[in-house]
Enzyme design. Structure first.
Site: not given
Ligand code: NAD
Length: 259
Positions: A154, A141
């Site tokens: 976070y 991130s």
């Molecule tokens: P999202 O919620 O759409 O995707 C995350 C997925 O992880 C979800 O489908 C959720 O069900 C799954 N998940 C969470 N905890 C879990 C567990 N214990 N076991 C199994 N599955 C689990 O969100 P996203 O934004 O696509 O996040 C994906 C990655 O991107 C994360 O690591 C997040 O930190 C990172 N990220 C997101 C952003 C943002 O702005 N959305 C920014 C920077 C980094």
């Protein structure tokens, strides 16, 4: 030309957001993809694709990570890339606004999903990746590099993840590359944790917040999940990033360049 033809890949957190976009793109690029999801309904779109299979589970359980690796080996005879992408957010929850109980539970849950589960994915997949001279990729991130992408829990978890990438890159060398992709604010339903009393919250439900986040980004908007997928393709491909390890590729619209 398909960049990932017959590459055997696992993607965690594959049921929504960035993970789901990675699965879709990897399949287009010819990969064989095993998705780790919470619920099978999340990946219905892919079920008819013969190059797709899935495991349902919680990445915080070592058994889920092991079962994903075992299934990939059983189905495809090996594993070329592991994408540990699942993660949870904290909705900018400030330390001074947490109860002691929220701090204890929130810390445990966020560090477990964002750091410990990534280490477990690496542990479970290492031998298979060593056999294939493959690569381990995690989703970092902008919060790996600067404050302001979340609250202290976070941010601490993503700074820790940066250490995981750096250390594993040394430890897994020379046969397994270890890298990350660091998205900035992205339009996804990312959720919080029960420990911080954020059950059912999802970031992209609040369109106003997303729009206001976009105003702080040099490119003027938050990204779509699909916009990050080229970087994962490059890292997971056989040839795209052969000399790249210990690096986190940033895809944040210029956030880390400063304001
Ligand atoms: P999202 O919620 O759409 O995707 C995350 C997925 O992880 C979800 O489908 C959720 O069900 C799954 N998940 C969470 N905890 C879990 C567990 N214990 N076991 C199994 N599955 C689990 O969100 P996203 O934004 O696509 O996040 C994906 C990655 O991107 C994360 O690591 C997040 O930190 C990172 N990220 C997101 C952003 C943002 O702005 N959305 C920014 C920077 C980094």
């Amino acid at each position: 030309m398909q960049m990932l033809l017959n590459r055997r890949v696992i993607v965690t957190g594959a049921g929504s957001g960035i993970g789901k976009a990675i699965v879709e793109r990897f399949l287009q690029e010819g990969a064989k993809v095993l998705a780790v999801v919470r619920k099978p309904e999340q990946i219905e779109d892919f079920l008819t694709n013969e190059n797709f299979c899935y495991v349902v589970g919680d990445v915080n359980d070592y058994a889920t990570n092991q079962s994903a690796v075992d299934t990939a080996i059983e189905k495809w005879g090996g594993l070329d890339a592991m994408v540990a992408n699942a993660g949870v957010w904290d909705f900018f929850k400030k330390l001074q606004k947490m109860s002691a109980q929220e701090l204890e539970d929130g810390f445990e849950q966020i560090m477990s999903t964002n750091v410990r589960a990534v280490l477990m994915a690496a542990h479970a997949s290492y031998a298979a990746l060593e056999d294939s001279r493959g690569c381990f990729i995690t989703t970092g991130s902008n919060a790996c590099f600067r404050p302001g992408g979340g609250g202290p829990l976070y941010t601490a978890s993503k700074y820790a993840l940066r250490g995981v990438v750096a250390q594993l890159a040394l430890d897994f060398a020379p046969n397994v590359r270890v890298c990350g992709v660091a998205p900035g604010a992205t339009d996804t339903p990312i959720g919080g944790t029960d420990g911080l009393n954020q059950t059912g919250k999802s970031m992209n439900k609040d369109r106003e917040r997303l729009e206001s986040m976009g105003k702080h980004i040099p490119l003027g908007r938050v990204s779509s999940p699909e916009e990050h997928t080229d970087l994962y393709v490059t890292l997971a491909s056989a040839k795209g990033a052969r000399y790249v390890t210990g690096t986190i590729l940033v895809s944040d619209g210029g956030l880390s360049a400063g304001q």
